[in-house]
Design a protein around this motif. Structure first.
Motif, mmCIF file in Angstrom:
data_model
loop_
_atom_site.group_PDB
_atom_site.id
_atom_site.type_symbol
_atom_site.label_atom_id
_atom_site.label_comp_id
_atom_site.label_asym_id
_atom_site.label_seq_id
_atom_site.Cartn_x
_atom_site.Cartn_y
_atom_site.Cartn_z
ATOM 1 N N LYS A 195 0.812 -1.188 0.000
ATOM 2 C CA LYS A 195 0.000 0.000 0.000
ATOM 3 C C LYS A 195 0.861 1.259 0.000
ATOM 4 C CE LYS A 195 -2.521 0.485 3.588
ATOM 5 N NZ LYS A 195 -3.509 0.317 4.664
ATOM 6 N N TRP A 196 1.985 1.202 0.718
ATOM 7 C CA TRP A 196 2.781 2.397 0.941
ATOM 8 C C TRP A 196 3.909 2.559 -0.072
ATOM 9 C CZ3 TRP A 196 0.821 5.716 4.199
ATOM 10 C CH2 TRP A 196 -0.037 5.239 5.203
ATOM 11 N N SER A 197 4.069 1.606 -0.968
ATOM 12 C CA SER A 197 5.325 1.593 -1.732
ATOM 13 C C SER A 197 5.512 2.872 -2.547
ATOM 14 C CB SER A 197 5.375 0.365 -2.637
ATOM 15 O OG SER A 197 4.249 0.326 -3.462
ATOM 16 N N GLY A 198 4.412 3.435 -3.096
ATOM 17 C CA GLY A 198 4.558 4.646 -3.897
ATOM 18 C C GLY A 198 5.172 5.786 -3.116
ATOM 19 N N SER A 199 4.597 6.072 -1.943
ATOM 20 C CA SER A 199 5.109 7.205 -1.162
ATOM 21 C C SER A 199 6.479 6.881 -0.583
ATOM 22 C CB SER A 199 4.121 7.576 -0.055
ATOM 23 O OG SER A 199 3.394 6.446 0.339
ATOM 24 N N LEU A 200 6.704 5.612 -0.220
ATOM 25 C CA LEU A 200 8.019 5.242 0.297
ATOM 26 C C LEU A 200 9.096 5.462 -0.755
ATOM 27 C CD1 LEU A 200 8.025 1.987 2.436
ATOM 28 C CD2 LEU A 200 8.996 4.211 2.962
ATOM 29 N N LEU A 201 8.786 5.053 -1.999
ATOM 30 C CA LEU A 201 9.763 5.227 -3.074
ATOM 31 C C LEU A 201 10.055 6.703 -3.297
ATOM 32 C CD1 LEU A 201 8.866 2.584 -5.787
ATOM 33 C CD2 LEU A 201 10.576 2.517 -4.006
ATOM 34 N N LEU A 202 9.003 7.530 -3.227
ATOM 35 C CA LEU A 202 9.218 8.970 -3.415
ATOM 36 C C LEU A 202 10.109 9.525 -2.309
ATOM 37 C CD1 LEU A 202 8.452 11.232 -5.297
ATOM 38 C CD2 LEU A 202 6.608 11.832 -3.757
ATOM 39 N N LEU A 203 9.871 9.062 -1.056
ATOM 40 C CA LEU A 203 10.702 9.525 0.066
ATOM 41 C C LEU A 203 12.151 9.092 -0.132
ATOM 42 C CD1 LEU A 203 8.853 9.161 3.471
ATOM 43 C CD2 LEU A 203 10.160 11.097 2.614
ATOM 44 N N ILE A 204 12.338 7.826 -0.516
ATOM 45 C CA ILE A 204 13.697 7.337 -0.749
ATOM 46 C C ILE A 204 14.372 8.163 -1.826
ATOM 47 C CG2 ILE A 204 15.023 5.401 -1.676
ATOM 48 C CD1 ILE A 204 13.102 3.529 -0.389
ATOM 49 N N GLU A 205 13.584 8.443 -2.894
ATOM 50 C CA GLU A 205 14.157 9.199 -4.001
ATOM 51 C C GLU A 205 14.567 10.590 -3.556
ATOM 52 O OE1 GLU A 205 13.316 8.478 -8.325
ATOM 53 O OE2 GLU A 205 11.340 8.607 -7.431
ATOM 54 N N SER A 206 13.705 11.261 -2.770
ATOM 55 C CA SER A 206 14.070 12.637 -2.408
ATOM 56 C C SER A 206 15.285 12.662 -1.496
ATOM 57 C CB SER A 206 12.901 13.385 -1.786
ATOM 58 O OG SER A 206 11.795 12.572 -1.621
ATOM 59 N N THR A 207 15.341 11.754 -0.510
ATOM 60 C CA THR A 207 16.517 11.776 0.371
ATOM 61 C C THR A 207 17.769 11.410 -0.409
ATOM 62 O OG1 THR A 207 15.883 9.567 1.048
ATOM 63 C CG2 THR A 207 15.335 11.351 2.541
ATOM 64 N N CYS A 208 17.654 10.415 -1.297
ATOM 65 C CA CYS A 208 18.823 10.018 -2.077
ATOM 66 C C CYS A 208 19.270 11.145 -2.993
ATOM 67 C CB CYS A 208 18.535 8.773 -2.904
ATOM 68 S SG CYS A 208 18.682 7.284 -1.956
ATOM 69 N N ALA A 209 18.297 11.911 -3.558
ATOM 70 C CA ALA A 209 18.683 13.016 -4.433
ATOM 71 C C ALA A 209 19.486 14.046 -3.653
ATOM 72 C CB ALA A 209 17.443 13.653 -5.045
ATOM 73 N N VAL A 210 19.043 14.356 -2.421
ATOM 74 C CA VAL A 210 19.796 15.311 -1.600
ATOM 75 C C VAL A 210 21.207 14.795 -1.356
ATOM 76 C CG1 VAL A 210 19.938 16.329 0.693
ATOM 77 C CG2 VAL A 210 17.766 16.288 -0.498
ATOM 78 N N SER A 211 21.298 13.507 -0.998
ATOM 79 C CA SER A 211 22.616 12.947 -0.706
ATOM 80 C C SER A 211 23.499 12.924 -1.944
ATOM 81 C CB SER A 211 22.477 11.534 -0.161
ATOM 82 O OG SER A 211 22.035 11.586 1.161
ATOM 83 N N ILE A 212 22.910 12.544 -3.090
ATOM 84 C CA ILE A 212 23.714 12.458 -4.314
ATOM 85 C C ILE A 212 24.213 13.843 -4.713
ATOM 86 C CG2 ILE A 212 23.585 11.958 -6.774
ATOM 87 C CD1 ILE A 212 21.697 9.659 -6.062
ATOM 88 N N GLY A 213 23.312 14.848 -4.598
ATOM 89 C CA GLY A 213 23.721 16.206 -4.925
ATOM 90 C C GLY A 213 24.869 16.672 -4.055
ATOM 91 N N LEU A 214 24.742 16.448 -2.733
ATOM 92 C CA LEU A 214 25.817 16.854 -1.819
ATOM 93 C C LEU A 214 27.094 16.083 -2.125
ATOM 94 C CD1 LEU A 214 24.134 17.320 1.645
ATOM 95 C CD2 LEU A 214 25.354 19.001 0.300
ATOM 96 N N THR A 215 26.952 14.779 -2.437
ATOM 97 C CA THR A 215 28.120 13.964 -2.740
ATOM 98 C C THR A 215 28.869 14.521 -3.942
ATOM 99 O OG1 THR A 215 26.919 12.032 -2.003
ATOM 100 C CG2 THR A 215 28.864 11.644 -3.315
ATOM 101 N N LEU A 216 28.116 14.816 -5.021
ATOM 102 C CA LEU A 216 28.776 15.296 -6.228
ATOM 103 C C LEU A 216 29.428 16.649 -5.977
ATOM 104 C CD1 LEU A 216 26.094 14.182 -8.789
ATOM 105 C CD2 LEU A 216 28.329 13.186 -8.439
#
Lengths: 248, 110, 109
Positions: A198-219
């Motif tokens: 049931k939650w996978s859509g919003s969970l994936l979006l949350l994972i994506e947003s946190t990962c995007a922040v981390s990837i941006g900072l990493t680069l």
């Protein structure tokens, strides 16, 4: 010009080893090309499988579904590789900021003021768009990293005084959240990297947003080329000491 | 199928070119560029294998996801390699840098 | 008709990619090579669009042009600076042969 061409001629004599390497490379490429033509034409890959399980993944874009749901291992390991790259860079040098503050030209400042927030907005849009169209954590993170590069190139004075702790938290938030969600599957009696339906859509979006922040900072910190000035580890040997040691 | 084969061929040629340059060039930055060319070739082969023309079936999204991952990894690896190359040049002793200067392609200083 | 145009586009794109790669791996100046590599990345993004992989094209355009290029240029600047500093040391050594070389400050990295 004459000297240059003479040097060029002298620099590239007939080298038997180089010729051997050339022949071997050509042979390898020819073999690869030949092997490539033996791939059966009728194989259609995994497109049908992905399309069949698409509704259960929680997102509409097939690439995002493969990235974060069907083959979550790859993405998890990749985020970890990014983290390891930053650890490697940080353990080598401090960020090479110039000794004294430089005056940024007003044109550059105006451009940065205009572009940096816009790029953050575009990154957020790309992450949100990732669930149904082209886009996602990597593209958004890349744009965020580009914004960081823009700030670093402008050599704004507050960048050199950035503390290492918030930066470290920012670098870790994506991988840790992803890992936490992956482990939650085990705790709840499912397998690693499975999401509650049931939650996978919003969970994936949350994972994506946190990962995007981390990837941006990493680069951005990869571009900065070293750890921040107030990092926990003390000063390492400067190149001058190394050179003197070699002399002695 | 012709398009796939064309791009496959291009990718493999890029791979071969990069491999040879990796061995033949002595400048570290050029070696890093060669590795990047090689990785571009590999990505091109993967994507070209997954390609289907419009109206000839679904495109396989799995290679796309793999290449997406690969691109980001190759950028981070490039960054680490560049820092290491700078470090090598900082700490390498005089004789090494001397011989490198005679053979490398940074001729702009002469 | 469209097929012919597409085939011509493919041929031009592939030839450009191969020539660009050849040029950037064989040219004399390393700065030229870096600039050619940035344009190579942008053309690769075009190839991804042609291969109907918009996700990959977005990532390549953002990373290839926006990050790899600046990374390479920054590293090039750093390396040139180190090399200039070392050349100065070499000149010093040639000037006072067999004497202890003068101490110099570390290059501002």
């Amino acid at each position: 010009m004459i000297i240059k061409s003479r040097r060029k001629n002298k620099r590239r004599p007939f080298d038997p080893i180089l010729l051997l390497v050339l022949l071997l490379t050509i042979g390898l490429t020819a073999l690869l090309i030949k092997a490539n033509y033996t791939i059966p034409v009728t194989s259609f890959g995994l497109a049908a499988e992905v399309a069949r399980f698409q509704p259960r993944s929680g997102v509409e874009s097939p690439v995002t579904a493969v990235l974060l749901n069907f083959r979550g291992y790859d993405t998890l390991l990749e985020v970890m590789i990014l983290l390891i790259a930053v650890i490697g860079v940080w353990s080598l040098t401090k960020a090479p900021f110039p000794q004294k503050a430089v005056k940024t030209s007003p044109v550059q400042l105006a451009v940065v003021r205009l572009l940096a927030p816009l790029m953050c907005l575009v990154a957020a849009y790309l992450v949100w768009q990732g669930s149904h169209l082209a886009g996602g954590a990597f593209q958004g993170g890349a744009i965020l990293g580009g914004a960081g590069v823009l700030l670093l190139v402008a050599e704004l004075p507050w960048l050199r005084t950035i503390h290492s702790r918030p930066l470290r938290i920012g670098l870790l938030i994506g991988p840790l959240f992803f890992l936490g969600v992956a482990l939650l599957g085990i705790i709840n009696g499912r397998e690693l990297l499975t999401y509650p339906g049931k939650w996978s859509g919003s969970l994936l979006l949350l994972i994506e947003s946190t990962c995007a922040v981390s990837i941006g900072l990493t680069l951005a910190s990869l571009f900065a080329g070293g750890r921040p000035a107030d990092d926990l580890i003390g000063q390492t040997k400067t190149p001058a000491c190394n050179r003197e040691q070699k002399r002695c | 199928m012709l398009t796939n084969n064309l791009y496959n061929l291009c990718g493999l040629l890029l791979f071969g070119m990069g491999l040879f340059a990796l061995f033949a060039c002595s400048h570290l930055l050029r070696k890093i560029l060669a590795v990047n060319i090689m990785s571009s070739g590999v990505f091109l082969v993967l994507i070209a294998t997954a390609y289907r023309p419009l109206g000839a079936g679904e495109i396989d999204p799995v290679p796309h996801a793999m290449v997406l991952t690969g691109i980001v990894v190759s950028v981070s690896v490039t960054a680490l390699a560049l820092i290491l190359a700078c470090r090598v040049q900082e700490t390498s002793n005089h004789s090494l840098s001397q011989s490198e200067r005679n053979t490398n392609d940074g001729d702009s200083e002469e | 008709m469209t097929d012919n145009i597409l085939a011509a586009f493919d041929l031009v794109l592939i030839t450009t990619l191969l020539l660009l790669a050849w040029k950037l791996l064989s040219c004399e100046d390393i700065f030229t090579a870096v600039v050619l590599f940035i344009s190579f990345g942008l053309l690769m993004a075009l190839a991804w669009v042609r291969m109907r992989a918009p996700d990959v094209a977005l990532a390549e355009a953002a990373l290839g042009a926006g990050l790899t290029g600046p990374l390479l240029l920054a590293a090039l600047r750093r390396m040139e600076r180190i090399r200039k500093y070392e050349r100065r040391l070499d000149l010093d050594e040639e000037r006072n042969d067999y004497k202890k070389p003068k101490k110099k400050q570390a290059p501002p990295l």
